[in-house]
Design a protein around this motif. Structure first.
Motif, mmCIF file in Angstrom:
data_model
loop_
_atom_site.group_PDB
_atom_site.id
_atom_site.type_symbol
_atom_site.label_atom_id
_atom_site.label_comp_id
_atom_site.label_asym_id
_atom_site.label_seq_id
_atom_site.Cartn_x
_atom_site.Cartn_y
_atom_site.Cartn_z
ATOM 1 N N LEU A 1 0.793 -1.140 -0.203
ATOM 2 C CA LEU A 1 0.026 -0.025 -0.023
ATOM 3 C C LEU A 1 0.921 1.195 -0.091
ATOM 4 O O LEU A 1 1.696 1.346 0.938
ATOM 5 C CB LEU A 1 -0.993 0.034 1.122
ATOM 6 N N PRO A 2 0.742 2.130 -0.806
ATOM 7 C CA PRO A 2 1.457 3.314 -1.002
ATOM 8 C C PRO A 2 1.099 4.220 0.144
ATOM 9 O O PRO A 2 -0.221 4.357 0.427
ATOM 10 C CB PRO A 2 1.231 3.946 -2.301
ATOM 11 N N ALA A 3 1.871 5.120 0.481
ATOM 12 C CA ALA A 3 1.502 6.233 1.530
ATOM 13 C C ALA A 3 0.302 7.016 1.243
ATOM 14 O O ALA A 3 -0.617 7.294 2.179
ATOM 15 C CB ALA A 3 2.791 6.916 1.759
ATOM 16 N N SER A 4 0.083 7.170 -0.197
ATOM 17 C CA SER A 4 -0.912 8.275 -0.625
ATOM 18 C C SER A 4 -2.375 7.386 -0.213
ATOM 19 O O SER A 4 -3.382 7.790 -0.306
ATOM 20 C CB SER A 4 -0.862 8.478 -1.768
ATOM 21 N N GLU A 5 -2.343 6.099 -0.131
ATOM 22 C CA GLU A 5 -3.421 5.246 -0.088
ATOM 23 C C GLU A 5 -3.654 4.798 1.612
ATOM 24 O O GLU A 5 -4.529 3.750 1.784
ATOM 25 C CB GLU A 5 -3.474 4.016 -0.785
ATOM 26 N N LEU A 6 -2.932 5.076 2.600
ATOM 27 C CA LEU A 6 -2.866 4.724 3.742
ATOM 28 C C LEU A 6 -4.295 5.070 4.301
ATOM 29 O O LEU A 6 -4.897 4.263 5.203
ATOM 30 C CB LEU A 6 -1.852 5.325 4.900
ATOM 31 N N LYS A 7 -4.867 5.784 3.835
ATOM 32 C CA LYS A 7 -6.269 6.358 4.488
ATOM 33 C C LYS A 7 -7.520 5.261 4.119
ATOM 34 O O LYS A 7 -8.419 4.878 4.918
ATOM 35 C CB LYS A 7 -6.732 7.751 3.816
ATOM 36 N N THR A 8 -7.238 4.345 3.083
ATOM 37 C CA THR A 8 -7.958 3.178 2.911
ATOM 38 C C THR A 8 -8.021 2.007 3.503
ATOM 39 O O THR A 8 -8.642 1.087 3.649
ATOM 40 C CB THR A 8 -8.081 2.956 1.253
ATOM 41 N N LEU A 9 -6.581 1.910 4.464
ATOM 42 C CA LEU A 9 -6.507 0.822 5.023
ATOM 43 C C LEU A 9 -7.645 0.645 6.218
ATOM 44 O O LEU A 9 -7.773 1.477 7.217
ATOM 45 C CB LEU A 9 -4.889 1.068 5.930
ATOM 46 N N PRO A 10 -7.983 -0.566 6.197
ATOM 47 C CA PRO A 10 -9.212 -0.820 7.396
ATOM 48 C C PRO A 10 -8.582 -0.861 8.639
ATOM 49 O O PRO A 10 -7.664 -1.367 9.070
ATOM 50 C CB PRO A 10 -9.656 -2.221 6.973
ATOM 51 N N LEU A 11 -9.098 -0.259 9.736
ATOM 52 C CA LEU A 11 -8.845 -0.285 11.191
ATOM 53 C C LEU A 11 -8.766 -1.618 11.545
ATOM 54 O O LEU A 11 -8.077 -2.113 12.359
ATOM 55 C CB LEU A 11 -9.795 0.601 12.012
ATOM 56 N N SER A 12 -9.774 -2.512 11.023
ATOM 57 C CA SER A 12 -9.784 -3.869 11.588
ATOM 58 C C SER A 12 -8.297 -4.607 11.169
ATOM 59 O O SER A 12 -7.888 -5.493 11.846
ATOM 60 C CB SER A 12 -10.895 -4.687 10.828
ATOM 61 N N ALA A 13 -7.738 -4.363 9.967
ATOM 62 C CA ALA A 13 -6.443 -4.971 9.481
ATOM 63 C C ALA A 13 -5.289 -4.441 10.629
ATOM 64 O O ALA A 13 -4.563 -5.265 10.970
ATOM 65 C CB ALA A 13 -6.137 -4.486 8.132
ATOM 66 N N VAL A 14 -5.531 -3.310 11.030
ATOM 67 C CA VAL A 14 -4.459 -2.922 11.921
ATOM 68 C C VAL A 14 -4.578 -3.384 13.284
ATOM 69 O O VAL A 14 -3.639 -3.770 13.834
ATOM 70 C CB VAL A 14 -4.505 -1.016 11.952
#
Length: 166
Positions: A68-81
Protein backbone atom coordinates in the motif's frame (compact mmCIF):
# COMPACT_ATOMS: atom_id res chain seq x y z
CA UNK A 1 12.48 14.90 -0.88
CA UNK A 2 11.11 12.09 1.26
CA UNK A 3 10.67 8.67 -0.27
CA UNK A 4 7.26 7.02 -0.33
CA UNK A 5 8.52 4.62 2.34
CA UNK A 6 9.49 7.50 4.66
CA UNK A 7 6.15 9.19 3.98
CA UNK A 8 4.33 5.94 4.74
CA UNK A 9 6.11 5.68 8.09
CA UNK A 10 5.32 9.30 8.97
CA UNK A 11 1.61 8.72 8.24
CA UNK A 12 1.61 5.52 10.31
CA UNK A 13 3.37 7.33 13.16
CA UNK A 14 0.76 10.09 12.97
CA UNK A 15 -1.99 7.47 13.20
CA UNK A 16 -0.36 6.09 16.34
CA UNK A 17 -0.02 9.55 17.90
CA UNK A 18 -3.68 10.51 17.45
CA UNK A 19 -5.32 7.32 18.71
CA UNK A 20 -5.09 8.00 22.43
CA UNK A 21 -6.19 11.66 22.26
CA UNK A 22 -9.18 10.58 20.18
CA UNK A 23 -10.20 7.71 22.45
CA UNK A 24 -9.67 9.95 25.49
CA UNK A 25 -12.59 12.16 24.45
CA UNK A 26 -14.28 10.04 27.06
CA UNK A 27 -12.03 10.90 30.03
CA UNK A 28 -12.84 7.72 31.93
CA UNK A 29 -11.07 5.73 29.20
CA UNK A 30 -7.77 7.45 29.98
CA UNK A 31 -8.17 6.76 33.70
CA UNK A 32 -9.02 3.12 33.02
CA UNK A 33 -6.04 2.68 30.66
CA UNK A 34 -3.66 4.25 33.15
CA UNK A 35 -4.96 2.00 35.92
CA UNK A 36 -4.31 -1.04 33.70
CA UNK A 37 -0.80 0.15 32.86
CA UNK A 38 -0.08 0.67 36.53
CA UNK A 39 -1.43 -2.79 37.41
CA UNK A 40 0.87 -4.26 34.73
CA UNK A 41 3.89 -2.43 36.25
CA UNK A 42 4.28 -0.28 33.13
CA UNK A 43 5.08 3.37 33.69
CA UNK A 44 2.20 5.37 32.19
CA UNK A 45 4.29 7.62 29.94
CA UNK A 46 6.28 4.65 28.63
CA UNK A 47 3.18 2.51 28.18
CA UNK A 48 1.26 5.20 26.33
CA UNK A 49 4.20 5.90 24.04
CA UNK A 50 4.56 2.18 23.37
CA UNK A 51 0.84 1.98 22.54
CA UNK A 52 1.35 4.79 20.02
CA UNK A 53 4.36 3.17 18.40
CA UNK A 54 2.72 -0.27 18.51
CA UNK A 55 -0.22 1.09 16.50
CA UNK A 56 2.17 2.75 14.05
CA UNK A 57 4.15 -0.46 13.64
CA UNK A 58 0.97 -2.49 13.08
CA UNK A 59 -0.33 -0.06 10.45
CA UNK A 60 3.08 0.04 8.78
CA UNK A 61 3.36 -3.76 8.72
CA UNK A 62 -0.04 -4.16 7.06
CA UNK A 63 0.71 -1.42 4.54
CA UNK A 64 4.08 -2.95 3.65
CA UNK A 65 2.62 -6.47 3.45
CA UNK A 66 -0.08 -5.28 1.05
CA UNK A 67 2.20 -2.95 -0.95
CA UNK A 68 0.00 0.00 0.00
CA UNK A 69 1.55 3.34 -1.00
CA UNK A 70 1.60 6.18 1.52
CA UNK A 71 -1.01 8.07 -0.47
CA UNK A 72 -3.46 5.18 0.04
CA UNK A 73 -2.94 4.64 3.78
CA UNK A 74 -6.28 6.31 4.40
CA UNK A 75 -7.98 3.30 2.77
CA UNK A 76 -6.43 0.82 5.19
CA UNK A 77 -9.19 -0.78 7.32
CA UNK A 78 -8.85 -0.27 11.06
CA UNK A 79 -9.73 -3.93 11.49
CA UNK A 80 -6.57 -4.89 9.58
CA UNK A 81 -4.43 -2.71 11.85
CA UNK A 82 -6.13 -4.10 14.97
CA UNK A 83 -5.62 -7.62 13.68
CA UNK A 84 -1.94 -7.03 13.00
CA UNK A 85 -1.44 -5.62 16.50
CA UNK A 86 -2.51 -8.89 18.07
CA UNK A 87 -1.71 -11.51 15.43
CA UNK A 88 1.74 -10.54 14.18
CA UNK A 89 4.83 -11.49 16.13
CA UNK A 90 6.73 -8.54 17.60
CA UNK A 91 9.67 -9.03 15.23
CA UNK A 92 7.27 -9.09 12.25
CA UNK A 93 6.12 -5.60 13.18
CA UNK A 94 9.73 -4.41 13.04
CA UNK A 95 10.37 -5.72 9.50
CA UNK A 96 10.61 -3.21 6.68
CA UNK A 97 11.02 -0.10 8.80
CA UNK A 98 12.98 2.87 7.47
CA UNK A 99 16.69 2.87 8.31
CA UNK A 100 16.40 6.27 9.94
CA UNK A 101 13.53 8.29 11.36
CA UNK A 102 12.96 12.00 10.85
CA UNK A 103 11.41 12.22 14.32
CA UNK A 104 13.83 11.31 17.11
CA UNK A 105 10.89 10.29 19.34
CA UNK A 106 9.96 7.61 16.78
CA UNK A 107 13.54 6.41 16.64
CA UNK A 108 13.72 6.07 20.43
CA UNK A 109 10.27 4.45 20.69
CA UNK A 110 11.11 1.87 18.00
CA UNK A 111 14.36 1.08 19.82
CA UNK A 112 12.48 0.60 23.09
CA UNK A 113 9.92 -1.61 21.33
CA UNK A 114 12.77 -3.62 19.77
CA UNK A 115 14.40 -4.00 23.19
CA UNK A 116 11.11 -5.23 24.70
CA UNK A 117 10.57 -7.62 21.78
CA UNK A 118 13.99 -9.25 21.99
CA UNK A 119 14.44 -9.21 25.76
CA UNK A 120 11.71 -11.78 26.39
CA UNK A 121 10.32 -12.71 29.78
CA UNK A 122 8.26 -10.04 31.52
CA UNK A 123 8.78 -7.52 28.71
CA UNK A 124 7.24 -9.92 26.19
CA UNK A 125 4.21 -10.20 28.46
CA UNK A 126 4.03 -6.41 28.62
CA UNK A 127 4.07 -6.19 24.81
CA UNK A 128 1.29 -8.77 24.64
CA UNK A 129 -0.77 -6.68 27.04
CA UNK A 130 -0.03 -3.51 25.08
CA UNK A 131 -1.09 -5.23 21.84
CA UNK A 132 -4.51 -5.90 23.34
CA UNK A 133 -4.69 -2.26 24.42
CA UNK A 134 -3.96 -1.15 20.84
CA UNK A 135 -6.64 -3.49 19.52
CA UNK A 136 -9.12 -2.23 22.10
CA UNK A 137 -8.38 1.41 21.24
CA UNK A 138 -8.86 0.79 17.53
CA UNK A 139 -12.07 -1.14 18.20
CA UNK A 140 -13.49 1.70 20.30
CA UNK A 141 -12.66 4.27 17.63
CA UNK A 142 -14.07 2.06 14.87
CA UNK A 143 -17.31 1.63 16.81
CA UNK A 144 -17.75 5.41 16.91
CA UNK A 145 -17.84 5.58 13.12
CA UNK A 146 -21.15 5.42 11.28
CA UNK A 147 -19.61 3.52 8.36
CA UNK A 148 -19.59 -0.30 8.26
CA UNK A 149 -15.81 -0.73 7.76
CA UNK A 150 -13.90 2.26 9.20
CA UNK A 151 -10.48 3.05 7.76
CA UNK A 152 -7.38 4.96 8.78
CA UNK A 153 -8.81 7.85 6.77
CA UNK A 154 -11.71 8.05 9.22
CA UNK A 155 -9.21 8.40 12.08
CA UNK A 156 -7.30 11.08 10.16
CA UNK A 157 -10.61 12.93 9.65
CA UNK A 158 -11.38 12.71 13.39
CA UNK A 159 -7.90 14.00 14.19
CA UNK A 160 -8.37 16.94 11.80
CA UNK A 161 -11.74 17.75 13.38
CA UNK A 162 -10.13 17.63 16.82
CA UNK A 163 -7.30 19.92 15.62
CA UNK A 164 -4.64 17.42 16.69
CA UNK A 165 -1.12 18.40 15.58
CA UNK A 166 0.37 16.67 12.57
Amino acid sequence: MASDHDTLWRRCAYLGRVLLPLVDKEPWRQDHRRERLHSWDIEVSVGERLIEIFAALAAHAVAVDTFLPASELKTLPLSAVAGAATSKQDFELLAGLPDTFADERDDIAVKVFRLYAYKGGQTSLQLLRLSTEVRHTLTVLAAREAVPAPTCGDIFRQADQADLPQ
